[in-house]
Design a protein around this motif. Structure first.
Motif, PDB file in Angstrom:
ATOM      1  N   ARG A 134       0.700  -1.111   0.049  1.00 12.03           N
ATOM      2  CA  ARG A 134      -0.008  -0.204   0.061  1.00 12.03           C
ATOM      3  C   ARG A 134       0.967   1.245  -0.194  1.00 12.03           C
ATOM      4  NH1 ARG A 134      -4.298   0.961   4.704  1.00 12.03           N
ATOM      5  NH2 ARG A 134      -2.310   0.859   6.110  1.00 12.03           N
ATOM      6  N   SER A 135       2.023   1.107   0.771  1.00 12.29           N
ATOM      7  CA  SER A 135       2.626   2.517   0.814  1.00 12.29           C
ATOM      8  C   SER A 135       3.431   2.632  -0.497  1.00 12.29           C
ATOM      9  CB  SER A 135       3.909   2.361   1.987  1.00 12.29           C
ATOM     10  OG  SER A 135       3.304   2.126   3.268  1.00 12.29           O
ATOM     11  N   GLY A 136       3.705   1.462  -1.149  1.00 11.30           N
ATOM     12  CA  GLY A 136       4.624   1.566  -2.620  1.00 11.30           C
ATOM     13  C   GLY A 136       3.359   2.372  -3.542  1.00 11.30           C
ATOM     14  N   LEU A 137       2.212   1.888  -3.296  1.00  9.77           N
ATOM     15  CA  LEU A 137       1.140   2.318  -4.412  1.00  9.77           C
ATOM     16  C   LEU A 137       0.925   4.029  -4.149  1.00  9.77           C
ATOM     17  CD1 LEU A 137      -1.270  -0.630  -4.234  1.00  9.77           C
ATOM     18  CD2 LEU A 137      -0.352   0.310  -6.281  1.00  9.77           C
ATOM     19  N   ARG A 138       0.768   4.355  -2.876  1.00 13.88           N
ATOM     20  CA  ARG A 138       0.686   5.732  -2.484  1.00 13.88           C
ATOM     21  C   ARG A 138       2.001   6.436  -3.278  1.00 13.88           C
ATOM     22  NH1 ARG A 138      -1.155   4.505   3.839  1.00 13.88           N
ATOM     23  NH2 ARG A 138      -3.487   4.514   3.299  1.00 13.88           N
ATOM     24  N   ALA A 139       3.167   5.808  -2.847  1.00  9.92           N
ATOM     25  CA  ALA A 139       4.385   6.865  -3.531  1.00  9.92           C
ATOM     26  C   ALA A 139       4.162   6.768  -5.220  1.00  9.92           C
ATOM     27  CB  ALA A 139       5.566   5.984  -3.141  1.00  9.92           C
ATOM     28  N   TYR A 140       3.676   5.698  -5.563  1.00 15.00           N
ATOM     29  CA  TYR A 140       3.677   5.530  -7.179  1.00 15.00           C
ATOM     30  C   TYR A 140       2.623   6.833  -7.678  1.00 15.00           C
ATOM     31  CZ  TYR A 140       1.871   4.024 -11.554  1.00 15.00           C
ATOM     32  OH  TYR A 140       1.611   3.933 -13.098  1.00 15.00           O
ATOM     33  N   ILE A 141       1.405   6.724  -6.753  1.00 14.63           N
ATOM     34  CA  ILE A 141       0.502   7.741  -7.208  1.00 14.63           C
ATOM     35  C   ILE A 141       0.878   9.065  -7.128  1.00 14.63           C
ATOM     36  CG2 ILE A 141      -1.664   8.763  -6.406  1.00 14.63           C
ATOM     37  CD1 ILE A 141      -2.803   6.056  -5.643  1.00 14.63           C
ATOM     38  N   PHE A 142       1.839   9.349  -6.189  1.00 12.76           N
ATOM     39  CA  PHE A 142       2.418  10.730  -5.891  1.00 12.76           C
ATOM     40  C   PHE A 142       3.465  11.363  -7.190  1.00 12.76           C
ATOM     41  CE2 PHE A 142       5.828  13.558  -4.209  1.00 12.76           C
ATOM     42  CZ  PHE A 142       5.076  14.572  -3.531  1.00 12.76           C
ATOM     43  N   ASN A 143       4.025  10.161  -7.873  1.00 14.51           N
ATOM     44  CA  ASN A 143       4.873  10.715  -8.913  1.00 14.51           C
ATOM     45  C   ASN A 143       4.163  10.414 -10.424  1.00 14.51           C
ATOM     46  OD1 ASN A 143       7.367  11.372  -7.336  1.00 14.51           O
ATOM     47  ND2 ASN A 143       7.127   9.400  -6.708  1.00 14.51           N
ATOM     48  N   CYS A 144       3.002   9.672 -10.275  1.00 19.47           N
ATOM     49  CA  CYS A 144       2.157   9.169 -11.508  1.00 19.47           C
ATOM     50  C   CYS A 144       1.711  10.267 -12.160  1.00 19.47           C
ATOM     51  CB  CYS A 144       0.985   8.287 -11.255  1.00 19.47           C
ATOM     52  SG  CYS A 144       0.256   7.499 -12.485  1.00 19.47           S
ATOM     53  N   LYS A 145       1.859  10.419 -13.568  1.00 21.32           N
ATOM     54  CA  LYS A 145       1.290  11.486 -14.505  1.00 21.32           C
ATOM     55  C   LYS A 145      -0.098  10.908 -15.107  1.00 21.32           C
ATOM     56  CE  LYS A 145       4.815  14.005 -13.573  1.00 21.32           C
ATOM     57  NZ  LYS A 145       4.466  15.200 -12.799  1.00 21.32           N
ATOM     58  N   ASP A 146      -0.172   9.527 -15.275  1.00 22.69           N
ATOM     59  CA  ASP A 146      -1.324   9.168 -15.922  1.00 22.69           C
ATOM     60  C   ASP A 146      -2.599   8.919 -15.207  1.00 22.69           C
ATOM     61  OD1 ASP A 146      -2.262   7.551 -18.474  1.00 22.69           O
ATOM     62  OD2 ASP A 146      -2.461   6.171 -16.804  1.00 22.69           O
ATOM     63  N   GLU A 147      -3.579   9.759 -15.550  1.00 23.21           N
ATOM     64  CA  GLU A 147      -5.097   9.539 -14.621  1.00 23.21           C
ATOM     65  C   GLU A 147      -5.376   8.184 -14.472  1.00 23.21           C
ATOM     66  OE1 GLU A 147      -9.255  11.775 -14.533  1.00 23.21           O
ATOM     67  OE2 GLU A 147      -7.554  12.332 -15.973  1.00 23.21           O
ATOM     68  N   LEU A 148      -5.493   7.374 -15.727  1.00 22.09           N
ATOM     69  CA  LEU A 148      -6.107   6.217 -15.342  1.00 22.09           C
ATOM     70  C   LEU A 148      -5.232   5.247 -14.517  1.00 22.09           C
ATOM     71  CD1 LEU A 148      -8.255   4.094 -16.560  1.00 22.09           C
ATOM     72  CD2 LEU A 148      -6.620   3.479 -18.370  1.00 22.09           C
ATOM     73  N   SER A 149      -4.053   5.263 -14.645  1.00 23.09           N
ATOM     74  CA  SER A 149      -3.158   4.316 -14.006  1.00 23.09           C
ATOM     75  C   SER A 149      -3.382   4.714 -12.367  1.00 23.09           C
ATOM     76  CB  SER A 149      -1.577   4.441 -14.378  1.00 23.09           C
ATOM     77  OG  SER A 149      -1.425   4.043 -15.359  1.00 23.09           O
ATOM     78  N   CYS A 150      -3.392   6.250 -12.013  1.00 17.60           N
ATOM     79  CA  CYS A 150      -3.542   6.648 -10.707  1.00 17.60           C
ATOM     80  C   CYS A 150      -4.834   5.827 -10.035  1.00 17.60           C
ATOM     81  CB  CYS A 150      -3.716   8.092 -10.750  1.00 17.60           C
ATOM     82  SG  CYS A 150      -1.922   8.889 -10.897  1.00 17.60           S
TER      83      CYS A 150
END
Length: 263
Positions: A28-44
């Protein structure tokens, strides 16, 4: 199951649950970090949905640990076993079993050395139960020896332990499905107005009741196959959680053959 072995398995189960919680929180922590840096809305959005599912599962496991001890769970071991994921079952068995040797007419299961002290207790329990299995000793190894037979069902060949009731998993699944219908009817009829009130009424934790009620929407063909004993390998209550509403997709995910019902 003997008290000593039950205690050992309980301790291993508690360690397994704690490890599962750590792994899920890390994911879950890894996913939150991914969302913080993610540019793609669908992936977020997909990552956020996965975080929600992980958070529900984490809350569920934590609630079970608080409200029901591992010892109490082990008194209903079949239900406990069927709620584990295949990976969790493997981890638990790995903590008990050293190795397994399979012969045409028998299976020898070598228990880990710490279980050697249970030789007399296990032997006595097997005699009391009238089991055809027996305990044997080879040096420092304790062996659970079980006679087997070859069975063919629906075109598949299985090695089965003589004297074991292989309907137990089917009965457990059917019992949970029946409970889901009963509890859903209590909600739909207005007898109870929420999941939390239902949980208090039936005497189980809210996360557990939520998981069972979700089985109400199982595809009719899945229920029919379980009734008839046509159950895919590794099917458990845990695998039947967070299923999509679409019945055909449920069948694909669980390994059943979809059949339209006209409903």
């Amino acid at each position: 199951m003997t008290n000593s072995m039950q205690q050992m398995i309980c301790e291993e189960s508690e360690l397994l649950r704690k490890k599962l919680l750590r792994d899920m929180k890390k994911e879950r922590s890894g996913l939150r970090a991914y969302i913080f840096n993610c540019k793609d809305e669908l992936s977020c959005r997909e990552a956020q949905e996965k975080i929600k599912r992980l958070s529900r599962r984490i809350a569920c496991i934590q609630a079970e640990i608080r409200q029901r001890s591992i010892q109490e769970e082990m008194n209903h071991f079949q239900v406990f076993w069927n709620e584990l994921t295949p990976d969790a079952k493997t981890d638990l068995l790995d903590s008990i079993i050293e190795r397994v040797e399979v012969f045409p007419d028998r299976v020898w299961t070598y228990l880990k050395q710490e279980y050697v002290k249970l030789e007399r207790e296990l032997s006595a329990q097997l005699r009391i139960a009238g089991s055809q299995s027996h305990i044997r000793r080879e040096g420092d190894n304790l062996i659970f020896a079980t006679p087997t037979s070859i069975k063919t069902c629906s075109g598949h060949t299985h090695v089965e332990i003589v004297g074991v009731n292989y309907d137990s998993n089917r009965h457990c699944l059917l019992r949970m499905i029946a409970l889901s219908w009963k509890w859903a009817e209590m909600l739909f009829s207005g007898k109870v107005t929420s999941i939390s009130r239902l949980a208090k009424e039936v005497g189980f934790s809210e996360p557990y009741v939520t998981r069972i009620v979700s089985l109400f929407n199982l595809a009719p063909c899945i229920v029919e196959d379980i009734v008839n004993g046509h159950i895919p390998d590794g099917l458990s209550i845990a695998r039947m959680q967070d299923l999509p509403d679409d019945w055909q997709e449920q069948c694909r995910l669980l390994g059943f053959s979809f059949r339209p019902t006209g409903i």
